[in-house]
Design a protein around this motif. Structure first.
Motif, PDB file in Angstrom:
ATOM      1  N   ILE A   1       1.347   4.290  -7.759  1.00 47.44           N
ATOM      2  CA  ILE A   1       0.763   4.142  -6.413  1.00 47.44           C
ATOM      3  C   ILE A   1      -0.328   3.071  -6.434  1.00 47.44           C
ATOM      4  CG2 ILE A   1      -0.679   5.321  -4.696  1.00 47.44           C
ATOM      5  CD1 ILE A   1       0.917   7.867  -5.283  1.00 47.44           C
ATOM      6  N   TYR A   2      -1.167   3.119  -7.460  1.00 43.46           N
ATOM      7  CA  TYR A   2      -2.222   2.084  -7.542  1.00 43.46           C
ATOM      8  C   TYR A   2      -1.608   0.709  -7.733  1.00 43.46           C
ATOM      9  CZ  TYR A   2      -5.113   6.199  -8.479  1.00 43.46           C
ATOM     10  OH  TYR A   2      -5.718   7.416  -8.421  1.00 43.46           O
ATOM     11  N   ALA A   3      -0.578   0.658  -8.578  1.00 44.32           N
ATOM     12  CA  ALA A   3       0.048  -0.640  -8.842  1.00 44.32           C
ATOM     13  C   ALA A   3       0.598  -1.222  -7.541  1.00 44.32           C
ATOM     14  CB  ALA A   3       1.158  -0.483  -9.879  1.00 44.32           C
ATOM     15  N   ARG A   4       1.257  -0.339  -6.780  1.00 41.97           N
ATOM     16  CA  ARG A   4       1.830  -0.820  -5.523  1.00 41.97           C
ATOM     17  C   ARG A   4       0.726  -1.323  -4.596  1.00 41.97           C
ATOM     18  NH1 ARG A   4       4.657   2.921  -2.136  1.00 41.97           N
ATOM     19  NH2 ARG A   4       5.339   3.958  -4.022  1.00 41.97           N
ATOM     20  N   TYR A   5      -0.361  -0.550  -4.517  1.00 39.62           N
ATOM     21  CA  TYR A   5      -1.481  -0.942  -3.672  1.00 39.62           C
ATOM     22  C   TYR A   5      -2.005  -2.312  -4.078  1.00 39.62           C
ATOM     23  CZ  TYR A   5      -6.188  -0.923  -1.660  1.00 39.62           C
ATOM     24  OH  TYR A   5      -7.327  -1.260  -0.978  1.00 39.62           O
ATOM     25  N   LEU A   6      -2.082  -2.498  -5.386  1.00 41.00           N
ATOM     26  CA  LEU A   6      -2.620  -3.745  -5.906  1.00 41.00           C
ATOM     27  C   LEU A   6      -1.699  -4.908  -5.558  1.00 41.00           C
ATOM     28  CD1 LEU A   6      -5.193  -4.192  -7.457  1.00 41.00           C
ATOM     29  CD2 LEU A   6      -3.896  -4.084  -9.566  1.00 41.00           C
ATOM     30  N   LEU A   7      -0.397  -4.698  -5.769  1.00 41.70           N
ATOM     31  CA  LEU A   7       0.544  -5.772  -5.483  1.00 41.70           C
ATOM     32  C   LEU A   7       0.484  -6.163  -4.009  1.00 41.70           C
ATOM     33  CD1 LEU A   7       3.629  -4.676  -7.611  1.00 41.70           C
ATOM     34  CD2 LEU A   7       2.060  -6.569  -8.026  1.00 41.70           C
ATOM     35  N   GLU A   8       0.257  -5.153  -3.177  1.00 42.97           N
ATOM     36  CA  GLU A   8       0.231  -5.456  -1.744  1.00 42.97           C
ATOM     37  C   GLU A   8      -1.089  -6.082  -1.311  1.00 42.97           C
ATOM     38  OE1 GLU A   8       1.136  -1.719   0.110  1.00 42.97           O
ATOM     39  OE2 GLU A   8       3.222  -1.771  -0.625  1.00 42.97           O
ATOM     40  N   ASN A   9      -2.181  -5.605  -1.870  1.00 46.33           N
ATOM     41  CA  ASN A   9      -3.479  -6.023  -1.346  1.00 46.33           C
ATOM     42  C   ASN A   9      -4.234  -7.027  -2.198  1.00 46.33           C
ATOM     43  OD1 ASN A   9      -3.752  -4.141   1.052  1.00 46.33           O
ATOM     44  ND2 ASN A   9      -3.321  -2.702  -0.609  1.00 46.33           N
ATOM     45  N   LYS A  10      -3.877  -7.141  -3.444  1.00 49.08           N
ATOM     46  CA  LYS A  10      -4.651  -8.055  -4.294  1.00 49.08           C
ATOM     47  C   LYS A  10      -3.716  -8.644  -5.352  1.00 49.08           C
ATOM     48  CE  LYS A  10      -9.156  -8.188  -6.547  1.00 49.08           C
ATOM     49  NZ  LYS A  10     -10.288  -7.424  -7.079  1.00 49.08           N
TER      50      LYS A  10
END
Ligand SMILES: Nc1ncnc2c1ncn2[C@@H]1O[C@H](COP(=O)(O)OP(=O)(O)OP(=O)(O)O)[C@@H](O)[C@H]1O
Ligand SMILES: Nc1ncnc2c1ncn2[C@@H]1O[C@H](COP(=O)(O)OP(=O)(O)OP(=O)(O)O)[C@@H](O)[C@H]1O
Ligand SMILES: [Mg+2]
Ligand SMILES: [Mg+2]
Lengths: 260, 237, 324, 379, 289
Positions: free
Chosen positions: D140-149
């Motif tokens: 979930i964090y990885a996905r968030y990162l790929l999307e936002n940063k």
């Protein structure tokens, strides 16, 4: 005085220092095979230090020690016993929790071969060796009147008895040269007489050469063939008991003039 | 003659079986008594019992008071110094620290300083070696240290267990001279255990002969010195 | 006819004990059998540590490391090479013999506390090494290795737990026999001599360097064999199984059981196997406080361990009737 | 009525539930879970039990040691004759006992570890997880990162054990081809006194994003240390350690502003739940049944909620309290929501789905409370 | 280069806490010739006492003084009640008693205070100094460590009590013969060690947070530091503690990575000890025959 052969022990220019203290200063002397040699000198003269060099506990800074013609300082500590030098210690160095019997048996260690595997598997070789040792030890225990205390832990025995245990232990190593550091310490007159006989027996019957450190002048002078005197790490006299006893330097440094 | 140390019915030992079976002896006020005996007779045990190192039964009085229930440290604090067999050196401390410990109970710095001078005068080697680790001294040097440490306590009674042990003849005579001196000049009483019976009897006024934990002969030192049996086994003539 | 000698009494007693040990798995549940098997493996480990610490006087706070090595050797051999379980025991012993000897070489120069620290370090480092990515392909890293439980051979009418118990019992008997032989003669005396007075020992011709390292090796071998047995019993090895706590537990075992005593290893094993459970029964809130109290009480009551107490009692019993 | 059927551990009056927990040793903080479970069962028993049967809860200490876990589990099964083993804690311990329990066909239900391997109905049909697994969360964090940063430079700090490595794996899997975003990794041992050195190293790597895979004590240290050395990355904190009361408060709330984490339970220290009925019930239960328990400790929410799930399963079993039926019912939880799960987080299982909770919600710390954002998402 | 400096500084900061624990170990060693494995848990327990006092509203320094005094008394009590009965037992039996004490204290602390971490206040609050890599507290810890070191040094070097304490540990029989109350020396040693431990705990807790397992790892490092420096030398112990902190950091940062840093640090320490068996600054003691 019946000396067989040449010098068994030959000490040449032996020196050792501890910090500022020169404990031995170019000490040279030799002991013929079969002799009983006394080593005397004031407290702190370096007698025990010399013993410690002979048993390789101390590493001299200079000099050589020849034992039976071979350089001793090349041998590691634990080989000394097997080479034929046995010793006792001034302040006792026994294995206190072990029985008298086991203490004496330890002396046989250097003469035995069976190793970890042979013992773990109880091979006949190991058992034979143990049996032979026990026989030898029993003889010595009887010789030194240790029979009654053989099973007792050595730590609780009287001082004099402990000294005898040490002597027995040293003899089991089958030494050619026996170093005795103050064996008469704490013995009364009668016991010193016994000791004298014992030392003679050891030389005469077992053919062991003896180097004896002692402050008990009566013993040293009556039992020794030769006496070496040390003072401040230097040899100040070396000769027959009579010669040394009369030596002015020895009298001054060590004996003193008997109290009026 | 009053006694500074009076022992009666002393029973003591290690573990179950006693080594001493009811000793009676005394050290006169300002006097010297000696205990003779063969190896293992119980001489050391006697001294240990007096200084409380082992718990005795019986009665021990020091200067009139019972001390047999006191702890060793309290006995020492009353003025009994003990030169133990085996010397009891603090082997890892320096010579000077060993001596300072001897004076641990004293509160007179000036007196202590004087006593330092005194023992250094007696045994100059100790002064030379004041910073040396005491355990590395030679056996005889350690014996000198043990005696000096006891003197540093300024005792009223000195228990000496074979003070001549391991000392050169010259020093032995010196030690006996010192004992005689402090006894005569300072009135320190001495209980002496010594293998050199000749010297001991010469110094002592009272003597006791111990055999397997019992006093078998007691009397004046002169009388004992004249005793045939004693002469043969302890004096050698 | 003469009365039986002390030796005969002893032999009879041991035979009886052995009989009892053989009957046990048929008398108790398989869970208890399993616990006893694990106690047997502890007993071997304690014997090993006792040889080193009790007889030879080298204190090890890190014998869990050798237990771990033994366990991993067994697990890896079974998991990777399908080596039969019984064959992993000697293999684990040999590997630990080598490891122990090598560790003993530098440890030689260290005494007392310093040796304690070095062994402590060993105990700490071992789980880390087991986890290390460099060894991961063998050790399974943090996941550890799951292994199979052996079935009884030759169609013996035993269940797995019973069979493993007898297997462990056989190994234990062999190890105790070896230890007894080793310690009874020249070697055992040399070990004690080194403990009591190294200088004198050396003067008597004992090669301290060799003996100390060799003892380390032998001791590690015993403990490693125990580890292998333990792994087979538990069917799982992981770095978390071999923390410092295991090493401390082993030390507790030899002291509570009795230093320098063969039977002490058995007493100690029973203690470390069962007392934590007892403590847990007594207090859920702070079971280890209870365990700690047990430890302290043991040392008060038997400062020389259970074996010491047994010996003293036996000596008293032997002495008293003869006294008039 | 259907005929009553029982496996060992169940009877007309009783259901025996076994549990192992590290009440001692390095992981003893988790012991709170085992106690909370017991406290919840006490409440159920006071309220009449489950279908008239009281729960007998037997919980044993394994000190976080696998061999001990095996021993204690065998005791539970063979000596105490429990129906099932519930919420056994710790990956190593569960790995050690998994084979035994599956071999004996004893449910190893809702294990208290987030490792991914517990949801394997084919290989281990008697083992089931409960919480979202670590890999899911990390993804979930990885996905968030790929999307936002997407151009982040990431530094990682993880505990050197299976828990840490599971997160690590999930995170890397989540980043997929962009795993090169990770510029620095550092690990620590539970025995380490501090992780200061690691933090200094990580900062020196120049990373602008930090994934903090640590247990509570080290998490608090890391949060504080990052602040002290003036490192202000985008800071992801694994949910193991996102308790406001027992991690962020000790670390210093001001130092925790901006942290991103995720959760599936309600944080009892988060003021936003103060009036939530689920929270109030929990609080009442804590006061009555777990008075020694720490009100700020999320473990007490965790144990409470897990126990609720088990109670649901046992209720569903009715009078068929066989081990087979327990597993069958455990594998047929559909859309179950619980009072202390975040709104929207549902428990779902099936014959092929042994992962009960698979949703989490991202949240950001504002200095006082966690602010949830987005919706509950699965990995 | 900057990173290196920072590693060294943060190593010193951590080393500071090892050093103060090492001092407590030196204290007990000097007084008893044993290393008390329960020392860390005693310090932990003292810190909880301090926490309780502060929680009850006492000002920091009041709680500090109260804790040090109370710990001193507790140390004496532990010696009298727990250690005395095994005074004549073999060394390892005493070690087992230490282990018993350790698990009792740990378990009881967990039971009373739970395992949840607690923050503990620092007497040196405020931000960081030296470019942000040392906090004011860490600097304060070093100051306190040096202060305790100085006191210990003076105590052992110049007071008769210090000398008597060392003597009692070495040779109780001879000590009694010169009038030293050996029993009290041991009790006093325990009291002082417990007091220093309490100071150590209160210095450590603000850094690692207070929990029952807080001292487990630190004690080990303190032990390593004390031995590295020489267990009979307080200054050496402090140097050793600092060195361990730095060594560990550097090996983690530059040698092997964090995974094996502890292993490497320990190997290095043991390596040093193999070369210098009494530690870097320890006195080489000779036992002659
Ligand atoms: N390891 C050592 N370190 C320092 N000094 C030492 C050491 N060993 C011996 N010495 C010193 O060397 C000198 C000689 O000591 P040694 O023990 O040889 O004397 P000794 O002749 O045997 O005396 P004694 O008759 O008193 O036994 C002494 O002054 C002693 O202090
Ligand atoms: N620590 C001890 N434990 C047990 N028995 C002991 C202990 N010390 C001495 N003994 C025993 O007590 C008896 C008396 O010993 P003690 O040392 O008092 O004799 P001694 O007269 O001083 O002899 P020595 O001339 O050898 O000094 C001896 O039989 C001895 O074995
Ligand atoms: Mg000499
Ligand atoms: Mg005597």
């Amino acid at each position: 005085m019946a000396l067989r052969g040449g010098a068994l022990l030959n000490v040449r220019d032996l020196s050792i220092r501890f910090g500022g203290i020169v404990a031995l200063d170019r000490v040279s002397f030799s002991v013929p095979e079969g002799a009983i040699a006394g080593l005397i000198g004031p407290n702190g003269a370096g007698k025990t230090t010399l013993f410690n060099c002979l048993s390789r506990l101390y590493r001299p800074s200079e000099g050589t020690i020849l034992f039976d013609g071979r350089p001793l300082l090349a041998a590691p500590r634990h080989r000394i016993a097997a080479l034929g030098i046995g010793r006792t210690f001034q302040n006792l160095a026994l294995f206190r929790s072990m029985s008298v019997l086991d203490n004496v048996r330890i002396g046989g260690h250097c003469r035995m071969r069976a190793g970890f595997l042979a013992h773990a598997l109880a091979l006949p070789r190991a058992e034979r060796e143990e049996a032979a040792l026990l026989e030898q030890v029993r003889l010595l225990i009887d010789l030194l009147d240790l029979g009654p205390v053989a099973e007792r832990p050595v730590g609780a025995l009287p001082f004099g008895t402990q000294k005898r245990v040490e002597l027995a232990r040293a003899l089991v190593t089958r030494p050619r040269l026996l170093l005795l550091d103050e064996p008469a310490g704490g013995l009364n007159h009668e016991e010193v007489d016994q000791l004298r006989t014992r030392i003679r027996d050891i030389r005469d019957r077992l053919g062991v050469t003896v180097l004896l450190v002692e402050h008990h002048m009566n013993l040293v002078m009556t039992v020794s063939d030769q006496v070496v005197a040390l003072d401040f790490g230097r040899i100040i006299a070396d000769g027959t008991p009579a010669e040394v006893q009369g030596d002015a330097a020895v009298v001054r440094a060590y004996l003193g003039t008997p109290a009026a | 003659m009053t006694a500074i140390l009076e022992v009666s019915g002393l029973v003591a030992g290690y573990g179950a079986a006693p080594v001493l079976h009811g000793l009676d002896f005394a050290v006169p006020q300002g006097g010297v008594a000696t205990i003779l005996g063969a190896n293992g007779a119980g001489k050391t045990t006697t001294l240990r019992a007096v200084s409380g190192l082992i718990r005795p039964a019986g009665e021990i009085r020091f200067a009139g008071e019972r001390i047999d229930r006191l702890s060793t440290e309290d006995i020492a604090r009353r003025g009994i110094a003990h030169v133990p067999d085996g010397r009891g050196t603090f082997v890892h401390l320096s010579v000077e620290e060993n001596l300072r410990l001897g004076a641990y109970t004293r509160r007179d710095p000036a007196g202590v300083a004087r006593d330092f001078e005194r023992v250094f005068a007696l045994f100059p080697v100790l002064q030379e070696r004041r910073r040396q680790q005491a355990g590395t001294l030679s056996g005889g040097e350690q014996q000198m240290l043990a005696i000096s440490r006891a003197l540093m306590l300024r005792p009223r009674l000195l228990l000496m267990d074979e003070p001549s042990f391991g000392l050169a003849p010259l020093i032995v005579r010196e030690i006996f001279r010192i004992m005689r001196a402090i006894n005569a000049e300072e009135g320190v009483a001495i209980l002496l255990v010594e293998q050199n019976a000749g010297l001991a009897l010469e110094l002592a006024s009272q003597a006791y002969l111990l055999e397997t934990g019992r006093v078998v002969v007691a009397g004046s030192a002169d009388a004992l010195g004249a005793d045939d049996a004693v002469r043969r086994s302890y004096l050698g003539y | 006819m003469t009365a039986p000698s002390a030796r005969q009494w002893k032999v009879a007693g041991l035979a009886l004990l052995l009989l009892f040990a053989c009957a046990l798995p048929f008398l108790v549940s398989s869970y208890r059998t399993f616990q006893l098997t694990s106690a047997l493996s502890y007993a071997i480990a304690l014997l090993g540590l006792n040889i080193l610490t009790g007889w030879n006087g080298q204190i090890s706070l890190g014998h869990g490391a050798f237990y771990a090595i033994g366990a991993y050797v067994a697990a890896i051999l079974m998991d990777r090479w399908d080596v039969p379980y019984w064959a992993t025991i000697p293999a684990a012993g040999l590997v630990c013999l080598g490891a122990g000897f090598l560790f003993g070489l530098p440890a030689l120069r260290l005494e007392g506390l310093y040796l304690a620290l070095a062994t402590f370090a060993l105990a700490l480092a071992t789980p880390q090494l087991l986890k290390s990515k460099h060894l991961e392909q063998w050790t399974g890293g943090v996941q550890g290795i799951v292994i199979m439980k052996p079935d009884p051979p030759f169609g013996l009418p035993l269940d797995q737990d019973q069979w493993l118990y007898f297997f462990a019992l056989a190994v234990a008997l062999a190890m105790f026999w070896l230890a007894r032989n080793l310690l009874a003669g020249r070697i055992g005396r040399a070990l004690v001599a080194i403990r009591e007075h190294p200088t004198a020992a050396e003067a008597m011709g004992i090669d301290i360097a060799f003996y100390k390292s060799a003892t380390f090796g032998v001791s590690a071998m015993f403990t490693g064999i125990a580890g292998a047995l333990g792994a087979i019993v538990i069917q799982f090895v992981a770095p978390d199984s071999f923390t410092l706590f295991l090493s401390i537990t082993l030390l507790v075992g030899i002291v509570v059981g009795g230093l320098a005593s063969l039977s002490g290893a058995v007493w100690g094993a029973l203690f470390i196997q069962f007392i934590p459970n007892v403590a847990d029964q007594i207090s859920k809130a702070a079971p280890w406080a209870i365990y700690g109290l047990f430890l302290i009480a043991c040392m008060y009551l038997m400062p020389t361990g259970v074996a010491g107490l047994v010996r003293a009692t036996a000596a008293r019993l032997a002495r008293s009737p003869r006294r008039p | 009525a259907a005929q009553k059927k029982y496996s060992p551990g169940a009877s007309d009056s009783e259901i025996k539930v076994g549990n192992i927990n590290p009440y001692s040793g390095p992981a003893s903080a988790y012991g709170a879970i085992g106690k909370a479970i017991g406290a919840y069962f006490a409440k159920i028993n006071d309220e009449g039990g489950i279908n008239g049967r009281k729960i007998t809860y037997i919980t044993l200490d394994d000190g976080y040691s696998p061999p001990k876990a095996v021993e204690q589990t065998r005791r539970l099964v063979e000596q105490d004759q429990v129906l099932l083993v519930f919420q056994s804690l710790g990956t190593p311990s569960n790995t050690a006992i998994q084979k035994y329990l599956n071999g004996r066909k004893v449910p190893q239900l809702f294990v208290a570890t987030g490792a991914t391997k517990w949801g394997d109905p084919k290989g281990h049909p008697w083992t089931m997880g409960w919480q979202p697994n670590y890999q899911t969360e990390a993804r979930i964090y990885a996905r968030y990162l790929l999307e936002n940063k997407p151009d982040a430079k990431v530094a990682l700090l993880y505990q050197n054990d299976d828990y840490g490595k599971d997160y690590l794996k999930g995170f890397k899997d989540g980043l997929g081809a962009k795993a090169s975003m990770i510029v620095a990794e550092a690990s620590y041992e539970v025995t380490d006194p501090t992780i200061d050195s690691q933090m200094v190293t990580l900062k020196a790597s120049g990373a602008d994003t930090f994934f903090n895979i640590t247990t509570p004590k080290f998490a608090a240290q890391a949060i504080r240390k990052a602040h002290d050395i003036d490192w202000k990355p985008l800071h992801f904190l694994n949910n193991v350690s996102n308790s406001v009361g027992s991690v962020l408060t000790p670390a210093g709330l001001d130092k925790a502003v901006g942290l991103v984490s995720s959760y599936y339970l309600k944080d009892p220290t988060d003021p936003q739940w103060a009036d939530d009925p689920g929270y109030k019930d929990w609080l009442a239960w804590m006061k009555k049944y777990n008075p020694d328990g720490n009100l700020t400790d999320t473990f007490n929410v965790f144990g409470y909620s897990a126990a609720q799930t088990l109670v649901q399963v046992l209720k569903q079993c009715g009078d068929d309290l066989t081990r087979e039926n327990v597993m069958k019912q455990a594998a047929s939880l559909k859309g179950l929501s619980q009072p202390m799960l975040l709104p929207g987080v549902k428990i779902n299982t099936g014959p092929d789905d042994f992962y009960p909770i698979e949703q989490m919600q991202l949240m950001r710390f504002n200095g006082k409370t966690w602010e949830l954002f987005g919706t509950p998402i699965g990995g | 280069m900057e990173a290196f400096l920072h590693q060294v500084l943060s190593g010193l900061a951590t080393g500071g806490i090892y050093a103060i624990v090492a001092l407590a170990l030196v204290m007990i060693y000097q007084a008893t010739h044993l290393v008390n494995f329960a020392q860390g848990e005693m310090a932990m327990f003292s810190t909880y006492l301090a926490w309780t006092m502060i929680d009850a509203g006492l000002p920091y320094w009041g709680a500090f003084a109260g804790t040090v005094a109370l710990s001193f008394a507790l140390g004496i009590a532990i010696e009298r009640i727990v250690i005395r009965p095994v005074g004549n037992a073999p060394v390892l039996a005493v070690v087992i008693v230490f282990i018993g004490l350790l698990v009792i204290l740990n378990s009881v602390a967990g039971w009373i205070y739970t395992y949840t971490i607690k923050s503990f206040p620092s007497p040196f609050p405020g931000g960081s100094v030296l470019g942000g890599y040392l906090s004011r507290h860490e600097l304060g810890v070093m100051g306190v460590t040096l202060g305790v070191l100085l006191l210990l040094f003076l105590f052992f070097r110049f007071t008769p009590l210090g000398l008597a304490m060392r003597a009692a540990a070495q040779n109780p029989v001879s000590s009694r013969l010169v009038g030293i109350r050996v029993g009290w020396m041991l009790a006093l040693g325990w009291g002082l060690a417990a007091a220093i431990g309490a100071v150590a705990g209160m210095m450590v807790a603000p850094i690692v947070f207070l929990d029952p397992n807080m001292m487990a790892g630190i004690l080990l490092y303190g032990f390593a530091g004390a031995l590295l420096g020489g267990i009979d030398n307080p200054a050496g112990a402090v140097a050793g503690g600092l060195a361990v902190g730095v060594l560990e950091n550097l090996s983690g940062a530059y040698l092997v990575g964090t995974e094996l840093k502890l292993t490497v640090a320990l190997v290095l320490i043991v390596g040093v000890l193999v070369v210098r068996p009494s530690g870097l600054f320890g006195r080489v003691l000779v036992n002659r025959v």
